[in-house]
Write an enzyme that holds these catalytic residues in place. Structure first.
Site, PDB file in Angstrom:
ATOM      1  N   ASN B  54       3.059  -2.627   5.180  1.00 58.25           N
ATOM      2  CA  ASN B  54       1.843  -2.961   5.914  1.00 58.25           C
ATOM      3  C   ASN B  54       2.017  -2.580   7.386  1.00 58.25           C
ATOM      4  O   ASN B  54       3.026  -2.909   8.000  1.00 58.25           O
ATOM      5  CB  ASN B  54       1.563  -4.466   5.779  1.00 58.25           C
ATOM      6  N   HIS B  65      -1.776  -1.090   3.780  1.00 62.74           N
ATOM      7  CA  HIS B  65      -1.054  -2.190   3.160  1.00 62.74           C
ATOM      8  C   HIS B  65       0.250  -1.604   2.593  1.00 62.74           C
ATOM      9  O   HIS B  65       0.450  -0.378   2.632  1.00 62.74           O
ATOM     10  CB  HIS B  65      -1.909  -2.802   2.055  1.00 62.74           C
ATOM     11  N   GLU B  67       1.145  -1.134  -0.384  1.00 66.41           N
ATOM     12  CA  GLU B  67       0.853  -0.227  -1.506  1.00 66.41           C
ATOM     13  C   GLU B  67       0.198   1.069  -1.027  1.00 66.41           C
ATOM     14  O   GLU B  67       0.560   2.161  -1.462  1.00 66.41           O
ATOM     15  CB  GLU B  67      -0.086  -0.910  -2.508  1.00 66.41           C
ATOM     16  N   CYS B  92      -3.693  -7.347  -3.265  1.00 68.04           N
ATOM     17  CA  CYS B  92      -5.024  -7.848  -2.915  1.00 68.04           C
ATOM     18  C   CYS B  92      -6.050  -7.005  -3.672  1.00 68.04           C
ATOM     19  O   CYS B  92      -5.693  -6.046  -4.352  1.00 68.04           O
ATOM     20  CB  CYS B  92      -5.240  -7.752  -1.398  1.00 68.04           C
ATOM     21  N   CYS B  95      -5.879  -3.191  -2.927  1.00 70.69           N
ATOM     22  CA  CYS B  95      -4.794  -2.488  -3.616  1.00 70.69           C
ATOM     23  C   CYS B  95      -4.960  -2.561  -5.135  1.00 70.69           C
ATOM     24  O   CYS B  95      -4.498  -1.681  -5.866  1.00 70.69           O
ATOM     25  CB  CYS B  95      -3.452  -3.039  -3.155  1.00 70.69           C
TER      26      CYS B  95
END
Lengths: 159, 159
Positions: B54, B65, B67, B92, B95
Site C-alpha cells: 500500500n 493497495h 494487491e 477490500c 481488490c
C-alpha cells in the site's frame, strides 16, 4: 432514459459536460495507441479532482484503467461520498470493486453497449449510475475492439 | 483448515513462503509510516512476478493497495489464470474486483480476522482462496488499526 445529474448537484458542468472531460482522455489514449477508456472524478459541486486514462500500453501498467488512473490523479481524500466518478465505458469488475469500496456519490457512464462489466451488479447494490449512452463513446470503443482485439482482451484479462 | 497450495503447484515456495514475501512488503510499509498491507504475484510454477505494498502515505496514491501495487509491478501478461495473488490482508472490495476480473488461479490471504472485505463473496463465485490465518499478519494489522485509525479508515474510504 434515466434522469441526468441535476443542475443543483453540479452548477459548473452537467453530466454531458463531465463525460466530455473523460472522453477527451479516451481520445488521447487512442491517439497514443492505447486502450481508449477515459475517466474523471469531480466533486458534486463540479470541481474537477482528477482525470485519467487506461495506461496499459503507454506505461506497461495493467493497473491503470480509466477509472483507477483518475482515482490516482485525484489524490488523497478522507471520503469519496461527495464525488462523482465518470467513465467512458461501463466499469469492468476491477473498477466495479473500486466504485463499491469507495461509494462514489454517483457514477456517469458513456457506453454500456460494448461492455457491461459490473454495472448491473452495482445498480443492485444501490449505486447511483447515470448511463448517457453516448454515441461518441460507443463508436470509439467499438472501433478499438474491432481493430485491436488483442489489446482489448489483454486489458480485461480475457484469454 | 483449508488445504495449502500443493507442492506440485509451486516447487519453489509453498504458500507460507509466498506469504512471507508479501509480509516483508507489509513490514516495509509499516516502517515507512504507511498502511502495512503487502502483496505479491507468483506464477503457479513459483516464479515471482512482482511485489507491492500500500502506497497511500508514501506516494499519496490511493489507488495502490498491496494487491494492486503487486499487479502493477508484475507487468503485462495476456492472462493471469496461471498466477497466484498473495496478500497479507483479506482483499477490500476494490481488490476483490481486481481478483474477480482477472481470475487469478489462487489467492493466498494472511489475515481475515481484522477485515473480511469481499473474501466471502469471492468464495461464492468459485475463486480458490487459501486463508493461512497468519498470526504475524493479524498482529501487524491489529497494531496499525489501533494506532492509526485515521489512516486505516482513509485507505478503505470509510468516513
Amino acid at each position: 432514459m434515466e434522469p441526468l445529474i441535476s443542475p443543483a448537484v453540479s452548477p459548473v458542468l452537467d453530466a454531458h459536460g463531465m463525460l466530455a472531460v473523460a472522453l477527451e482522455q479516451a481520445r488521447l489514449g487512442f491517439a497514443e495507441g492505447g486502450v481508449p477508456v477515459g475517466g474523471a472524478i469531480f466533486r458534486t459541486d463540479g470541481t474537477l479532482l482528477g482525470v485519467g486514462r487506461n495506461r496499459l500500453v503507454q506505461e506497461g501498467n495493467c493497473s491503470l484503467h480509466g477509472e483507477t488512473d483518475a482515482f490516482r490523479a485525484a489524490g488523497r481524500h478522507p471520503t469519496w461520498h461527495d464525488t462523482i466518478l465518470v467513465t467512458t465505458l461501463a466499469p469492468c469488475w476491477y473498477c466495479t470493486g473500486l466504485i463499491y469500496q469507495f461509494r462514489f456519490r454517483q457514477v456517469i457512464v458513456g457506453d454500456s453497449v460494448n461492455a457491461q462489466g459490473g454495472m448491473p451488479w452495482l445498480r443492485e447494490q444501490g449505486i447511483d449510475i447515470v448511463d448517457l449512452r453516448s454515441q461518441e463513446c460507443i463508436d470509439l470503443i467499438a472501433k478499438f475492439q474491432r481493430t485491436r482485439p488483442d489489446l482489448w482482451k489483454e486489458c480485461i484479462g480475457e484469454v
